[in-house]
Design an enzyme around this catalytic site. Structure first.
Site, PDB file in Angstrom:
ATOM      1  N   GLY A 148       0.842  -1.181   0.000  1.00 48.47           N
ATOM      2  CA  GLY A 148       0.000   0.000   0.000  1.00 48.47           C
ATOM      3  C   GLY A 148       0.881   1.236   0.000  1.00 48.47           C
ATOM      4  O   GLY A 148       1.988   1.225   0.550  1.00 48.47           O
ATOM      5  N   CYS A 149       0.413   2.321  -0.628  1.00 48.73           N
ATOM      6  CA  CYS A 149       1.255   3.526  -0.714  1.00 48.73           C
ATOM      7  C   CYS A 149       1.500   4.133   0.661  1.00 48.73           C
ATOM      8  O   CYS A 149       2.631   4.524   0.986  1.00 48.73           O
ATOM      9  CB  CYS A 149       0.630   4.542  -1.659  1.00 48.73           C
ATOM     10  SG  CYS A 149      -1.090   4.962  -1.311  1.00 48.73           S
ATOM     11  N   ASN A 150       0.461   4.201   1.490  1.00 50.06           N
ATOM     12  CA  ASN A 150       0.640   4.717   2.846  1.00 50.06           C
ATOM     13  C   ASN A 150       1.520   3.781   3.673  1.00 50.06           C
ATOM     14  O   ASN A 150       2.352   4.226   4.477  1.00 50.06           O
ATOM     15  CB  ASN A 150      -0.711   4.877   3.542  1.00 50.06           C
ATOM     16  CG  ASN A 150      -1.623   5.842   2.830  1.00 50.06           C
ATOM     17  OD1 ASN A 150      -1.184   6.840   2.277  1.00 50.06           O
ATOM     18  ND2 ASN A 150      -2.918   5.555   2.834  1.00 50.06           N
ATOM     19  N   ALA A 153       5.186   4.364   2.887  1.00 48.66           N
ATOM     20  CA  ALA A 153       5.721   5.579   3.509  1.00 48.66           C
ATOM     21  C   ALA A 153       6.016   5.361   4.987  1.00 48.66           C
ATOM     22  O   ALA A 153       7.099   5.700   5.480  1.00 48.66           O
ATOM     23  CB  ALA A 153       4.743   6.729   3.318  1.00 48.66           C
TER      24      ALA A 153
END
Length: 342
Positions: A148-150, A153
């Site tokens: 997932g992109c979050n 990060a």
């Protein structure tokens, strides 16, 4: 030899980003694009910014001959993705950008995504696609589960700190700002310009965001015991980018040193000098990640910032990075794109 590539779900933002980057990749050629609802259309009609690229027309998935494909990127929604991948040839390399193969525990998948997993045999062989931490496994993988992109990060900020033992595992807070492209291309009322422009809002707060499943899984694995973090994302009125501000208990200088040491030889991850903070502007449109650390006025506490482009390093760029490894290509090939500024 040029690698033949298919992009399934090419009519969405991540599919378009894959096409944009692969168009200049020296060892990949896009030979098939699927977009069932837009089948028969040219890619340049769906995404005018790709008009100049000689791409195949969009077709339905069942029209693709996979016998000549070396690797397929699957940019379909979760649940749909696992059903499609289950029908693909078992010798075909696949990089999945959905959530379907990220969580190793079937019960955790059902908890976060609301339905039972229907392809657990595939789940068992999937390698989690956080490249810098699963590089060796990805080199021999057939199926890659994109992060997932979050989740990417947050992990870039926190994972090395758990490895180094420099933070309190029971006091981790992730405050994250995400660009609207992360919500996808589907028409939604809260994503209308009049609803979003000029304001911001938290979403999936109170421990409800699905990417918490990835944080739980990966942080607990590294720590060797359960780790639970507080995580609140906010929807921002800009198109691309994620900025995570992470609050931890530990010595700021030790935290900065741990990140700098872990990422010293990583091309795409740059730890800024102590006291400098990350900005989404500095990484937009690229596969780069910037991390910054600063001390807090409260003794023994630090603030870690991480910026990445949600469509590139948070999704499609990292997918290509993983595909390079799976195909035996140099990891950075086709990805040394300078950020777009301003």
């Amino acid at each position: 030899m040029t690698q033949k590539i298919a992009i399934l779900g090419a009519s969405g933002y991540t599919g378009a980003e894959l096409a944009r980057i692969i168009a200049t990749h020296p060892e990949m050629e896009i030979t098939a694009l699927s977009g069932d609802r837009k089948a028969g259309m040219r890619m340049g009609e769906v995404f005018p910014h790709l008009r100049h690229i000689g791409l195949p027309d969009l077709v339905k998935i069942e029209e693709i001959d996979f016998s000549g494909i070396d690797l397929a990127f699957c940019a379909l929604p979760h649940a749909t993705s696992q059903a499609v991948i289950a029908e693909l040839p078992r010798d075909l390399k696949v990089v999945d950008l959905s959530a379907d193969f990220r969580l190793r525990d079937a019960a955790e998948y059902e908890k976060w995504y609301g339905k039972p997993h229907a392809a657990m045999d595939l789940q068992a062989e999937a390698v989690y696609g956080l490249t810098e931490f699963y590089r060796e496994e990805l080199k021999t993988a057939r199926l890659c589960a994109g992060t997932g992109c979050n989740a990417a990060a947050g992990q870039y900020a926190i994972r090395p700190l758990i490895e180094a033992g420099v933070i309190d595992l029971d006091e981790i807070v992730i405050d994250l700002k995400a660009g609207v492209s992360g919500a996808g291309r589907s028409l939604k009322e809260n994503l209308l310009h009049a609803e979003l422009a000029g304001g911001t809002m938290p979403y999936s707060a109170g421990g409800k965001h699905r990417h918490l499943g990835e944080f739980d899984q990966e942080f607990s694995k590294v720590a060797g015991r359960p780790v639970r973090v507080q995580f609140t994302p906010h929807l921002m009125p800009f198109n691309r980018g994620i900025l995570a501000t992470v609050y931890v208990r530990g010595t700021p200088e030790d935290i900065h040193a741990a990140l700098a040491s872990r990422y010293e030889n990583e091309v795409f991850l740059e730890v800024l000098p102590f006291g400098q903070l990350a900005s989404t502007r500095s990484v937009a449109g690229s596969n780069f990640v910037h991390l910054g650390v600063i001390g807090d006025r409260l003794p023994g506490r630090a603030v870690v910032t991480v910026a990445l482009d949600n469509l590139t390093k948070g999704s499609s760029g990292q997918a290509i990075q993983n595909a390079n490894l799976m195909l035996g290509l140099p990891e950075t090939l086709g990805l040394m794109l300078a950020p777009v500024f301003p």
